[in-house]
Each structure stands twice: as C-alpha cells, then as structure tokens.
Scaffold this motif. Structure first.
Motif, PDB file in Angstrom:
ATOM      1  N   ILE B 385       0.842  -1.202   0.000  1.00 39.17           N
ATOM      2  CA  ILE B 385       0.000   0.000   0.000  1.00 39.17           C
ATOM      3  C   ILE B 385       0.878   1.254   0.000  1.00 39.17           C
ATOM      4  CG2 ILE B 385      -1.556   1.351   1.457  1.00 39.17           C
ATOM      5  CD1 ILE B 385      -2.843  -1.358   2.253  1.00 39.17           C
ATOM      6  N   VAL B 386       1.894   1.227   0.859  1.00 41.66           N
ATOM      7  CA  VAL B 386       2.766   2.404   0.945  1.00 41.66           C
ATOM      8  C   VAL B 386       3.653   2.506  -0.298  1.00 41.66           C
ATOM      9  CG1 VAL B 386       4.545   3.534   2.341  1.00 41.66           C
ATOM     10  CG2 VAL B 386       2.706   2.293   3.464  1.00 41.66           C
ATOM     11  N   ILE B 407      10.064   2.457   2.975  1.00 42.65           N
ATOM     12  CA  ILE B 407       8.746   2.201   3.552  1.00 42.65           C
ATOM     13  C   ILE B 407       8.879   2.025   5.061  1.00 42.65           C
ATOM     14  CG2 ILE B 407       6.841   0.558   3.612  1.00 42.65           C
ATOM     15  CD1 ILE B 407       7.661  -0.065   0.623  1.00 42.65           C
ATOM     16  N   GLN B 421       5.420  -4.093   7.605  1.00 42.25           N
ATOM     17  CA  GLN B 421       4.990  -3.891   6.216  1.00 42.25           C
ATOM     18  C   GLN B 421       4.564  -5.165   5.514  1.00 42.25           C
ATOM     19  OE1 GLN B 421       8.207  -2.620   3.492  1.00 42.25           O
ATOM     20  NE2 GLN B 421       9.378  -2.340   5.344  1.00 42.25           N
ATOM     21  N   SER B 437      -2.377   4.975   6.618  1.00 42.95           N
ATOM     22  CA  SER B 437      -2.822   5.940   5.606  1.00 42.95           C
ATOM     23  C   SER B 437      -1.940   7.181   5.607  1.00 42.95           C
ATOM     24  CB  SER B 437      -4.268   6.377   5.876  1.00 42.95           C
ATOM     25  OG  SER B 437      -5.121   5.282   5.799  1.00 42.95           O
ATOM     26  N   ARG B 440       1.327   6.332   4.011  1.00 44.71           N
ATOM     27  CA  ARG B 440       1.195   6.259   2.563  1.00 44.71           C
ATOM     28  C   ARG B 440       1.302   7.653   1.942  1.00 44.71           C
ATOM     29  NH1 ARG B 440      -4.497   4.336   0.374  1.00 44.71           N
ATOM     30  NH2 ARG B 440      -5.120   6.091   1.646  1.00 44.71           N
TER      31      ARG B 440
END
Lengths: 317, 544
Positions: B385-386, B407, B421, B437, B440
C-alpha cells in the motif's frame, strides 16, 4: 415507470437489431452452406448447377447485402422457410418452443420450490448438521453430470422398473394428461436435480448475509421471534440477489437443455437450434437464436421490475 | 443503590470460540443500575463494553459466543439461562436497545410505520389502527412531527439524526424500564449528537426509565450520567459517581482516558511562510441530469465560490456538518473533482492542467481519508500500500531492498514498526490503519495533505494520539494541512486558521484564535456549543 419501460423497450430493439447482424455474420462464417449439403445428398449435381443454385438462393452475394434482404423480409413478417423441417420457420419453431417451456418451466418452478426453502433452512443454522446435509445434497446435484444421471434414470425407471417411458413427448394417439405427463417426469427430474443445488447455494449465501446485518439484531432486540426475524426481516432482503440468478435462468428456460433433450429424445429448443446449425438451416437457426436473445432481454427486464417490487428504494423514472 | 437494583450484572464473562481459539471478551464484569438512573459504561473499542450490553438481552451470536460464568438479574429475575420465550417477552418491552449505526440498524425495506408498530404488534398485540396512532404519538415524542406525513417513508429517506430518532421511538414504544444505548451518537455529527443526547435526557425524565449508556467519549459521560463504570480489557477497572471519577481518577486506565481527549494548540507557524495552496472563487458543482438525453437541468452546488490561502507549516481547519461541502472542497483542491476557479499550488495554476502535467505534482499533494477500514485495500500488504505511490512516481530507490527501507522509515515515522509492512490491513486496529494511511501520504514527501475527517471514526484516546502525530509531522516536515472535520474540538487542537462551511458557502473564515474566542456567526457558535459543551442548539440555526 411507463417512461422507464419505453426506454428499456427501445434499448432492447437496438440490441436485437445488433444481435441479428452478429448472428447472421457468424453463420456466414461457418464452413459450408446449404448447397454443399445438397451436393452431398445428390451426386448428380454439377458445379454449374451448384453455382446456379447459389445464385438462385442469393448465396453468391456479399454478406451485408444478404443480411439486408433478410432483414427487409423479416421486418415484413416473413422469416423464411426451414430447409430441415420443410415448413415456414414459425411453424417449425413453435412446437419445440412449447415443449421446452413446458419442460423447463416445470423444472424452474420445482427447483425454486425446493431450493429456496432448503437454502433458508441451511442458512438459519450455518455449520449445523442440517446445513451440512443440505450442502452435501446440493453439491451432489451440482456435480453429477446431467447425461450420466439421465442414463441412470432411464436404466432404473424405464428398463428395470418399466414404469416410465425412456424418451419422446407423447404416445401415439395418447393425449390424456397422464399420457403426456409421464414423458416429462424423467427429463424434469434430471434437470431439477442438476439445478436445485445452485438455487440452494445462492439462497443460503444470500440468507446468511442478510441474517448477519444490523437490522436483524434490531429485530431480535424488539422481541421478534425466529419466524418473524427470518421471514419478515431477512427473506425479502435476501431475495434481491437471488432474483439476478433466477432472471438468468429465465433465458435458459427458452434456449433449452441440449444434453437432456438429446438423451430423452425430447424435441425442444436446444435440440432444434443444434440441428438447425449442424444442418446449415440458416433461416431456422437465425430466428431461433434471435428469439432466445429476445427472451433473455425480457428476462432481464422482469428482473429489474422484480427489484423495484422487492426493494422500494429502487424507483425507475 | 437501593436494595434490589433494576439490573444487576454479577461476575459476567463472555467468550468467543472455544479451546485454543477462545477469546475472552468480558472477564467477570459486575455492574448495577437502579430504577430511573443513568449509568455510563465507558471504554475504548475492544474493551468489551458492547458485548456486555448485548449480553443483557442475549443478542450475541450464540453458540459461538458463550458465558463461562456470571449472572444477570433484571428486577430480581435471573436472565442467564432463562428461556428464549421469556427473553423475547422482555426484549423491546421491558428492556429496549438502540445502536451505533441507525441506518444499518433499521430494516432498509420496511417503512417507518412498519418498523415502529412491529414492537407494538409483537408485545401488545395491538391492532393496526391503534398501532398507527401510537406510532404517530411516538414520532412526535422524539421530535419528528413532520414524519407523521412520512409514515410510509423508508429509512434511507431520513438524515442520520432522524434515523436515530426513529430508533429511539421504536425503543421507547412500550415504555421500557431500561434503555440500553450502545454508542448512540458516534455515527453522527457533533451538532446532531448534542440534540440526540438532549432528547434522550428529556425522554428519560419524562418516562422515568433507567438508561445504560455505552460510550467511548468521556464528554458524553460527564454530561449524561450519574454513575460510571470504566471498562478495560474485559474488566471493570473503576466505578463511582461521575463527579468523583472525573475529580480523582484512581485507576491508571481511567487517568489515561481522561487525559486522552484531543487537546493542546498547534505549534505557532510563521506568518510569512511561502504559500503552498490557494484557491479563488472555487466552485464544485455536480450536474443533475434528467431525461433520455441526460441533459443537465440543474446543479448541486457543493462548493460555491470559496477563496482560501494556505502557507507552509500551517493548518487550515475546514469545519461543517455532513453535506456542507467540506469534503468536496478538499477533493476539488486536489483536482480529484471537476471544479471552476483558480487553484494555485506551489505558485502554479493547476486548474485545467492535464493528467500528464498534474502527475508529477500529485506526489506533493496527498490525501488521508476518514474510513480507515474502507480506504486500504484488504488484498494488499501494508508495504505494498505504501509502496504503490513510490512506484508510480519512481521514488524510494530502484531496488526492492531500498524501497523496503524507505517504507520502513515512513512506518517508523508514524509510530509503527518497520517490519509491519508484510502484514495486511485487517491485522491492524482503526488507529493503526489511520497511521498506515498517513504513512502512505507521507512517504512521497508531500508539501500539502488534505486530511478528510481522519479522526472521526476513532476512539477519543486514539484521536488524541493521531492529533499528536499530525502535529509532530507538521513540525518536522513543514507540512501544510487542510484539516476537514465536523468536530471543533479536534480542529482547535490543530488549526491555525479556520473556515466554517455551510451549504457550500463560507460562514466564517479567519485565524483560529479569533474564531474560537469570539465567533461572530450564530452557526459557528452552535457548532462550538455542540462540540465543547454538547449543548443542543435552540436558536434553530442547526437543522434536524
């Protein structure tokens, strides 16, 4: 509402028109044409004869021109002549359609009559003995190959027990209710066993989902009993996704069940379409396929209307 | 407490699953409520407070939930082990319940009349006519007078506040002795929350019923209840009079809860920092289309001419109720929504810039959404996601190892472990997901972040942590925030400037200090009363 219907009917006409061209074009791509069949049936036909016949039937013209000719005639109500049945297309089509509607209509009705309550029973207590038993039977029905089951039914009920006919639609001269009904028992049983499992599983999944919702907890907090919770609160919510599946079955209702119809020598739509395509009976295959398209479109329209009836949040303008 | 309390829970335990997978949600909780009393059960998500509440009416998903021990007595009668029929008699009649999400708690296909009168039909065997009269009476009681004409309307046709009023009407239909309210105002705006709390308080006085209020919000406890039980990890850790607990909390967990409300002020920011984002007369209009040709006949003016300016290191708080257009404003500024009017980002007008021109700028402007559950793909690991943004913009190093390190650093910055992660979103709590979030957004080293209600779905103590984190990140990276919220409490802790929105227009705009000390518009004042005092507006500037 009437506006919505008008809108949808216009849409359906456009789809039908496009489909007629696609089907016509696909059939033009098929190897061979009716003349090839005539040649193989009559070795005396010379290649000049064949060319003359092609010109006579218009088969030497480009496909778009042939299509437009057909379309012009079809709009005027002339669907041509079926080569295989040696009669006008509607006359060849209607008996098969009636047979198929009878066979698959009864099947769909029985399958829903058994499948929906069975799915609900399984969903009320998921992972219980009842649920496992119902699932086992459902999967068995889904997994059994239709042709194999059909042969088994014939062996048991027609050969060993001799109580039911192995195939056909009616005995010669017999037109009483039982005379006709007994020919339906085995094909209906065969198709019902094949489709009831799917309906059970869909209903089960939709019902489990509905019973998991917050408003079910609210209903229970109000003091509603199990019957009121399941039938009053969950059922209608669960039926919404099931309607989609049943509307797809509606199309299948008219396109016939080729394998079952073949094994039981049942003259329905599946067999008619198959024979028409194999026999290069362009006129018949084209109209039969278009007819199925039309009924699938009607099925979807009925599904949309059923949504609006089940779910008052949906309104069509 | 009098001799026999109305409700007495004694050593209640609730477990889910069995054997090695047993999860002990409640471990020997005891509490009592007297007739007509208001008692709050307070705790964070996962503390076992809702499970305790649902145990009273035995609405848990049995048999996967079970009670290893404990007793629940209602008016002296033992409910644990009571038959289903007896429990049904009590549910909705003597003991009623309302829930957090009014929309999903109402049957979407049943009319308001049907849902309310059902309780009367089930328990009082009332006829249809009589039930209808009583339903109308109840709707008046909960302040939905015009709903009399809307008896046949469906739940979705009402606003969130109205839906909860309908739930309350349903719960009160048979004038129960005990109302259990499970986070009744968590899903609504602060203004509506204040109105609903006032309604509950008034109705309680009128009907003389006892109220068990389940909440994570100590502000509600202070305003509503006489006694409070504090719950943590399935146990009641402290109990007593509300005034005493607030004055001298004994248990460390209570002290932590009390300290956990979002507080403090933003770090002072330089007045002549460079401008990051500016908009003039920004309009976000959604076309309303009709007819077969789908012609545009009208517009919904979500944002109707807003001018703003945001400098580096500053936070602009955008405040308003649901539907005020604040989210559309944020999305419009980021060019995620079609708009009109100049949008100047880092000195460049990006209104009308094409997809390709915009793409390199996108990494400098990021967004964090409200719903920490819906905004992360459940099929991607947190690392993926990141990483996605890094891949799109070709950042974070060429090799997988380098990106992994980048990350990891981003996760560390938001207070997570770098080796998290490889995990998936469902393994995280709401607060942790919101941190993901933020990571990210942060990993792309943005200048400007739109934070769209990032704390609304979170517990009070988690809100405080996120506010703390946002402040710290702003200081470290000189970030500009557009902070969207309906809750002025959170906005005060973060914003340097405030913009109050209503119906797509600006009600009031200016430095945060000025607006918080002397709000000029009555609407701003109503929002502040609701947020800080939980006082319902009586002037009529806030609609139902």
């Amino acid at each position: 509402m009437s506006r919505f219907l008008l809108h949808r009917l216009l849409q359906s006409l456009v789809v039908l028109f496009l489909m007629s061209f696609v089907i016509y074009w696909l059939m033009g791509l098929m190897p061979g044409d009716p003349i090839d069949l005539m040649i193989s049936a009559d070795p005396k036909i010379t290649s000049e004869d064949a060319a003359r016949l092609r010109a006579l039937y218009g088969l030497d013209k480009p496909i778009t021109e042939r299509y437009l000719n057909w379309l012009g005639a079809a709009v005027g109500g002339d669907f041509g002549f079926s080569r295989l049945y040696a009669k006008p297309v509607p006359e060849a089509l209607l008996p098969a359609l009636a047979n198929t509607v009878r066979l698959l209509g009864i099947t769909l009705f029985l399958s829903l009559l058994i499948g929906l309550p069975a799915g609900m029973a399984a969903a009320i207590r998921p992972y219980s003995k009842t649920d496992y038993t119902i699932n086992l039977l459902a999967f068995a029905g889904i997994s059994l190959p239709a042709f194999w089951l059909a042969l088994l039914l014939i062996i048991v009920f027609s050969v060993f027990l001799g109580v039911l006919p192995a195939g056909g639609v009616a005995a010669l001269g017999g037109d009483g209710f039982w005379d006709q009904a007994k020919y339906l028992v085995l094909p209906v049983a065969n198709l019902t066993i094949a489709s009831v499992g799917g309906h059970t599983r869909y209903m089960r999944a939709a019902m489990i989902e509905a019973l998991r919702q917050d408003y079910i907890r609210t209903a229970r907090a109000k003091g509603a009993g199990p019957a009121r919770v399941v039938l009053g609160h969950a059922l209608r919510n669960a039926l919404i996704p099931v309607v989609t599946i049943v509307s797809l079955d509606f199309g299948f209702l008219f396109s016939g069940a080729l394998i079952t119809e073949t094994v039981f020598a049942y003259p329905g739509m599946g067999k008619l379409i198959f024979d028409a395509i194999m026999g290069n009976d362009y006129n018949l295959a084209l109209v039969a396929l278009l007819f199925v398209t039309l009924l699938i479109l009607i099925g979807n329209l009925l599904a949309d209307l059923a949504y609006a009836w089940l779910d008052p949040r949906i309104s069509y303008r | 407490m009098s001799a026999t309390p109305l409700l007495e829970i004694d050593g209640l335990s609730v477990s889910f699953g069995a054997g090695g997978r047993e999860v002990k949600a409640v471990r020997g909780a005891s509490l009592g409520i007297d007739k007509g009393e208001t008692v709050a059960l307070v705790g964070e998500s996962g503390s076992g407070k809702s499970v305790t509440a649902l145990s009273v009416l035995q609405l848990l998903p049995y048999p996967s939930a079970w009670h290893p021990q404990g007793s629940i007595r209602f008016a002296g009668e033992e409910l644990m082990g009571a038959g289903e029929a007896r429990l049904r008699d009590l549910r909705g009649d003597r003991i009623a319940m309302i829930f957090q999400e009014p929309l999903t708690s109402l049957n979407p296909l049943h009319s308001v009349e049907r849902q309310i009168s059902e309780v009367l039909l089930v328990h009082k065997l009332m006829g249809r006519e009589k039930a209808r009269r009583r339903t109308i009476e109840l709707l008046h009681l909960v302040g939905l007078a015009e709903a009399t004409e809307r008896l046949h309307a469906l739940p979705y046709e009402f606003s969130g506040g109205q839906q909860q009023r309908i739930m309350i009407a349903m719960a009160l239909a048979n004038e129960p002795d005990l109302l259990i309210a499970d986070e009744p105002t968590t899903a609504v705006d602060v203004t509506i929350q204040a109105q609903l709390l006032k309604l509950l308080k008034d109705l309680q006085a009128e009907l003389g019923m006892a109220l068990l209020l389940i909440t994570h919000d100590l502000g509600i406890v202070r305003r509503m209840s006489e006694r409070v039980y504090v719950m943590n990890a399935g146990r009641i850790v402290e109990q007593g009079k509300v005034a005493d607990i607030f004055a001298t909390p004994r248990h460390p967990h209570t002290r932590r809860l009390l300290a956990a409300e979002p507080s403090g002020r933003p770090e002072p920011a330089s007045r002549d920092a460079p401008e990051v984002m500016a908009a003039s007369q920004l309009k976000v209009w959604f076309p309303v289309k009709k007819g077969i040709l789908r012609r545009t006949v009208d517009h919904i003016k979500a944002v109707d001419g807003i001018t703003l300016q945001l400098r580096r290191g500053h936070t602009l708080g955008v405040v308003g109720e649901s539907g005020s257009g604040k989210s559309s404003l944020g999305r419009g500024l980021l060019r995620l929504e079609r708009s009109q009017g100049a949008i100047v980002f880092n000195g460049r007008d990006i209104q009308g810039a094409g997809f390709k021109e915009l793409r390199p700028l996108r990494k400098k402007m990021q967004m964090v959404f409200q719903d920490p559950f819906g905004s992360l793909s459940p099929r991607l690991s947190v690392g993926q996601i990141v990483e996605e943004g890094l891949l799109v913009h070709g950042l974070g190093g060429d090799s997988y190892q380098e990106r992994r390190a980048t990350i990891g650093r981003a996760l560390e910055e938001v207070g997570l472990e770098p080796d998290m992660q490889s995990r998936y979103p469902h393994e995280f709590s709401g607060g942790q997901r919101q941190r993901v979030s933020i990571a990210r957004a942060l990993v792309l080293k943005p200048d400007f972040i739109v934070l769209d209600e990032p704390t609304s779905a979170l517990d009070m103590s988690i809100q405080a942590q996120i506010v703390e984190l946002l402040r710290e990140l702003q200081r470290r990276h000189d970030l500009a925030y557009l902070f969207i919220s309906h809750d002025l409490k959170v906005v005060r802790a973060l914003a340097h400037e405030v913009l109050v929105m209503r119906g797509g227009l600006v009600v009031e705009q200016g430095p945060a200090d000025e607006i918080f000390t002397c709000p000029k518009d009555p609407y701003t004042r109503a929002l502040m009363d609701a947020a800080f005092e939980m006082k319902a507006d009586e002037t009529g500037v806030v609609s139902l």
